[in-house]
Design a protein around this motif. Structure first.
Motif, PDB file in Angstrom:
ATOM      1  N   ASN A  76       0.811  -1.221   0.000  1.00 43.81           N
ATOM      2  CA  ASN A  76       0.000   0.000   0.000  1.00 43.81           C
ATOM      3  C   ASN A  76       0.848   1.277   0.000  1.00 43.81           C
ATOM      4  O   ASN A  76       0.307   2.370   0.073  1.00 43.81           O
ATOM      5  CB  ASN A  76      -0.974   0.019   1.194  1.00 43.81           C
ATOM      6  N   ASP A  77       2.176   1.130  -0.067  1.00 45.69           N
ATOM      7  CA  ASP A  77       3.039   2.311   0.054  1.00 45.69           C
ATOM      8  C   ASP A  77       3.898   2.480  -1.205  1.00 45.69           C
ATOM      9  O   ASP A  77       4.856   1.740  -1.421  1.00 45.69           O
ATOM     10  CB  ASP A  77       3.929   2.129   1.300  1.00 45.69           C
ATOM     11  N   ILE A  78       3.551   3.472  -1.999  1.00 47.47           N
ATOM     12  CA  ILE A  78       4.284   3.709  -3.241  1.00 47.47           C
ATOM     13  C   ILE A  78       5.745   4.102  -2.958  1.00 47.47           C
ATOM     14  O   ILE A  78       6.645   3.823  -3.751  1.00 47.47           O
ATOM     15  CB  ILE A  78       3.564   4.795  -4.108  1.00 47.47           C
ATOM     16  N   ILE A 119       1.664  -5.664  -9.256  1.00 49.40           N
ATOM     17  CA  ILE A 119       1.435  -5.087  -7.924  1.00 49.40           C
ATOM     18  C   ILE A 119      -0.004  -4.591  -7.812  1.00 49.40           C
ATOM     19  O   ILE A 119      -0.507  -3.913  -8.711  1.00 49.40           O
ATOM     20  CB  ILE A 119       2.378  -3.871  -7.682  1.00 49.40           C
ATOM     21  N   ILE A 120      -0.652  -4.943  -6.701  1.00 46.15           N
ATOM     22  CA  ILE A 120      -1.938  -4.307  -6.385  1.00 46.15           C
ATOM     23  C   ILE A 120      -1.638  -3.291  -5.278  1.00 46.15           C
ATOM     24  O   ILE A 120      -1.307  -3.675  -4.146  1.00 46.15           O
ATOM     25  CB  ILE A 120      -2.996  -5.326  -5.919  1.00 46.15           C
ATOM     26  N   LEU A 121      -1.702  -2.011  -5.641  1.00 46.24           N
ATOM     27  CA  LEU A 121      -1.318  -0.939  -4.708  1.00 46.24           C
ATOM     28  C   LEU A 121      -2.543  -0.500  -3.908  1.00 46.24           C
ATOM     29  O   LEU A 121      -3.290   0.389  -4.319  1.00 46.24           O
ATOM     30  CB  LEU A 121      -0.727   0.232  -5.503  1.00 46.24           C
ATOM     31  N   ASP A 122      -2.750  -1.149  -2.774  1.00 38.79           N
ATOM     32  CA  ASP A 122      -3.934  -0.872  -1.950  1.00 38.79           C
ATOM     33  C   ASP A 122      -3.725  -1.565  -0.603  1.00 38.79           C
ATOM     34  O   ASP A 122      -2.749  -2.310  -0.424  1.00 38.79           O
ATOM     35  CB  ASP A 122      -5.182  -1.444  -2.656  1.00 38.79           C
ATOM     36  N   ASP A 123      -4.666  -1.362   0.288  1.00 31.61           N
ATOM     37  CA  ASP A 123      -4.623  -2.055   1.571  1.00 31.61           C
ATOM     38  C   ASP A 123      -4.768  -3.565   1.320  1.00 31.61           C
ATOM     39  O   ASP A 123      -5.764  -4.004   0.724  1.00 31.61           O
ATOM     40  CB  ASP A 123      -5.784  -1.533   2.432  1.00 31.61           C
TER      41      ASP A 123
END
Ligand SMILES: C[S@@+](CC[C@H](N)C(=O)[O-])C[C@H]1O[C@@H](n2cnc3c(N)ncnc32)[C@H](O)[C@@H]1O
Length: 209
Positions: A76-78, A119-123
């Motif tokens: 969740n952290d770019i 990548i799944i960029l989320d919680d």
């Protein structure tokens, strides 16, 4: 966030919010290799979930000498993905890393060996709900510690891990906390000791029988 040298010569990062390092300071590379990749065993064509991708050590080491591996990384952290661009890595995985340096921007990269990281960029607690049933052969389970992130280690998360694992699939994690193992077992997973590396207690392997 800054890079910090660990005792095996590889780098980790320190997170101020959680007051924890991203890896064991006894060796970031060693931890990825021994507690995750070697402990589970990787074969060509596998599908792998990297639950908390971070600097990607577990995933990128898993690809070495393999073809046609599909990895889904939850993060969740770019900012930590951005740090991969300048991460100095051991020579033995430099080639693999170089293919995936731009993962913060592309979020879906396939290298010449047809190894793919998406990548799944989320919680992660949200992302796991959309992952398919009986899909993964291996899971690298690597959130911050159960004390700092108890929700990540709950029975309901392990129920989701069980749901998305194929029969005989395996999950690795560094924690051997009683609460963690109890939640894994309540979710239907078989629990065994993982290797003892960098500390007195063993890591944990969970298997869907
Ligand atoms: C212990 S580090 C993982 C280290 C990583 N496996 C590596 O090889 O660098 C935990 C990671 O989980 C990420 N994280 C924390 N909370 C999260 C959440 N709710 N959803 C997704 N990722 C999360 C952090 O940003 C951090 O990158």
């Amino acid at each position: 966030m800054e890079f910090k040298l660990t005792q095996d010569g590889s780098y980790t990062v320190y997170n101020q919010l959680y007051n924890e390092h991203y890896h064991s300071i006894s060796g970031a590379f060693e931890e990825a290799q021994q507690k995750h990749v070697k402990a589970l065993g990787i074969e060509d064509n596998m599908k792998i979930l990297d639950f908390c991708f971070g600097l990607g050590y577990n995933s990128i080491l898993a690809l070495k000498n393999h073809n046609n591996i599909e990895i889904i990384g939850l993060e969740n952290d770019i900012n930590i993905l951005e740090m991969i661009k300048n991460l100095k890595v051991p020579d033995e995985i430099k080639k693999e890393y170089d293919s995936f340096r731009n993962i913060a921007n592309s979020r879906d990269i396939c290298n010449k060996q047809n190894n793919r990281i998406k990548i799944i960029l989320d919680d992660a607690l949200k992302s796991i709900k959309i992952l398919p049933n009986n899909y993964f052969d291996r899971i690298f389970f690597d959130p911050f510690s159960p004390k700092k992130q108890p929700k990540m280690w709950s029975e309901s998360v392990f129920q989701n891990m069980y749901r998305i694992m194929k029969p005989k699939a395996k999950l690795s994690t560094y924690s051997c906390a009683k609460m963690v193992r109890r939640n894994m077992e309540s979710a239907g997973l078989e629990v065994i000791d993982g290797p003892v590396i960098g500390r007195k207690s063993p890591a944990t392997i969970a298997i869907k029988l």
